[in-house]
Design a protein around this motif. Sequence first.
Motif, PDB file in Angstrom:
ATOM      1  N   HIS A 122       0.837  -1.203   0.000  1.00  0.00           N
ATOM      2  CA  HIS A 122       0.000   0.000   0.000  1.00  0.00           C
ATOM      3  C   HIS A 122       0.874   1.256   0.000  1.00  0.00           C
ATOM      4  CE1 HIS A 122      -4.012  -1.561   0.124  1.00  0.00           C
ATOM      5  NE2 HIS A 122      -3.795  -2.298   1.208  1.00  0.00           N
ATOM      6  N   GLY A 123       1.994   1.185   0.716  1.00  0.00           N
ATOM      7  CA  GLY A 123       2.904   2.329   0.753  1.00  0.00           C
ATOM      8  C   GLY A 123       3.557   2.633  -0.577  1.00  0.00           C
ATOM      9  N   ARG A 124       3.657   1.619  -1.440  1.00  0.00           N
ATOM     10  CA  ARG A 124       4.275   1.813  -2.762  1.00  0.00           C
ATOM     11  C   ARG A 124       3.303   2.452  -3.751  1.00  0.00           C
ATOM     12  NH1 ARG A 124       7.380   0.704   0.298  1.00  0.00           N
ATOM     13  NH2 ARG A 124       7.575   2.942   0.089  1.00  0.00           N
ATOM     14  N   LEU A 125       2.056   2.588  -3.378  1.00  0.00           N
ATOM     15  CA  LEU A 125       1.087   3.215  -4.269  1.00  0.00           C
ATOM     16  C   LEU A 125       0.802   4.656  -3.871  1.00  0.00           C
ATOM     17  CD1 LEU A 125      -1.417   0.265  -4.809  1.00  0.00           C
ATOM     18  CD2 LEU A 125       0.146   1.260  -6.494  1.00  0.00           C
ATOM     19  N   TYR A 144       1.439  -1.942 -11.709  1.00  0.00           N
ATOM     20  CA  TYR A 144       0.929  -3.279 -12.045  1.00  0.00           C
ATOM     21  C   TYR A 144       1.381  -4.328 -11.034  1.00  0.00           C
ATOM     22  CZ  TYR A 144       0.835  -7.824 -14.342  1.00  0.00           C
ATOM     23  OH  TYR A 144       0.657  -9.162 -14.615  1.00  0.00           O
ATOM     24  N   TRP A 145       2.679  -4.369 -10.743  1.00  0.00           N
ATOM     25  CA  TRP A 145       3.187  -5.403  -9.837  1.00  0.00           C
ATOM     26  C   TRP A 145       2.716  -5.176  -8.404  1.00  0.00           C
ATOM     27  CZ3 TRP A 145       4.309  -9.738 -11.728  1.00  0.00           C
ATOM     28  CH2 TRP A 145       4.974  -9.863 -12.945  1.00  0.00           C
ATOM     29  N   THR A 146       2.553  -3.922  -8.013  1.00  0.00           N
ATOM     30  CA  THR A 146       2.061  -3.643  -6.664  1.00  0.00           C
ATOM     31  C   THR A 146       0.605  -4.060  -6.521  1.00  0.00           C
ATOM     32  OG1 THR A 146       3.579  -1.756  -6.512  1.00  0.00           O
ATOM     33  CG2 THR A 146       1.794  -1.862  -4.906  1.00  0.00           C
ATOM     34  N   LEU A 147      -0.203  -3.729  -7.520  1.00  0.00           N
ATOM     35  CA  LEU A 147      -1.605  -4.145  -7.497  1.00  0.00           C
ATOM     36  C   LEU A 147      -1.723  -5.666  -7.537  1.00  0.00           C
ATOM     37  CD1 LEU A 147      -3.233  -1.562  -9.956  1.00  0.00           C
ATOM     38  CD2 LEU A 147      -3.518  -1.660  -7.475  1.00  0.00           C
ATOM     39  N   THR A 148      -0.858  -6.307  -8.324  1.00  0.00           N
ATOM     40  CA  THR A 148      -0.879  -7.766  -8.414  1.00  0.00           C
ATOM     41  C   THR A 148      -0.595  -8.394  -7.054  1.00  0.00           C
ATOM     42  OG1 THR A 148      -0.173  -7.742 -10.734  1.00  0.00           O
ATOM     43  CG2 THR A 148       0.182  -9.780  -9.503  1.00  0.00           C
ATOM     44  N   GLY A 149       0.419  -7.861  -6.350  1.00  0.00           N
ATOM     45  CA  GLY A 149       0.742  -8.365  -5.024  1.00  0.00           C
ATOM     46  C   GLY A 149      -0.423  -8.226  -4.064  1.00  0.00           C
TER      47      GLY A 149
END
Length: 263
Positions: A122-125, A144-149
């Motif tokens: 969440h912090g990466r977004l 993309y990769w953050t949402l995927t995680g």
Amino acid sequence: MRGTFSDRRQSQTSIHASKRAACDDPSFKGSTSHNPSPADRRTLSTSSKDDMASVDDGPNVPAIFKCLPPIKDPLTTETSVSQDETIQECLPFLAGEGRSLFDLNHHGIPGLEREKHIDYLHGRLGELPAGFVAFDAARPWLIYWTLTGLCLLGENVDRYRSSVTQTFTPMQNPGGGFGGGHGQTSHCAPSYAVILSLAMVGGHDTFDLINRKSLWKWLGELKQKDGGFKVCVGGEEDVRYEISFNVDSPSTYLQTLQQELMG
């Protein structure tokens, strides 16, 4: 065949013993003067390809990853210092220090700290540190990769629908497709990441962001006579981006033209 297997196991045991000795020998830690002979190089190369996770070393962490490398470049730079600091932080976890057997799962590794990973993602977004400016051309991939995680961890990412749409809007080019950042050339890879990110945040109006006709025209320009696709106009031809095409093209909702183009 049985003798061959036994010989192999004996050889692997010998290699593991050598590596454990290197880990335990203070002279190896941070050493800059050890230059391996050709035989040493073959041993290191062979052992790195073998299944080094013996019973003594633990199920999933080979001994070589539990200590500092036996060969170290004497040149000290800002990067090497940072790398050494990172290694020192990771080694205790790899070596299992400070953990009991009850902290490990049935694979012999620590269980996933789910809530910490969720908080981190969440912090990466949000607003990223200044150093992330180097990833400006990869912004769709970061999202993309953050949402995927988050999705894999069972999190609802609907809350990011508006912010994701606003972030991607300036990346779309009038000629079709999305670039990696604002004002950058359209490319199959970021277009792939954008479309799947929009799918993850959901919403009936989310895909309205995409100019389907211009996207379809752009994809047609990438199609080659041999059936392949270029990654961008004037770029290289890469078979991997046929996957991107198969993701990008359905978003145009022009299935009839898709069949014609793929034919």
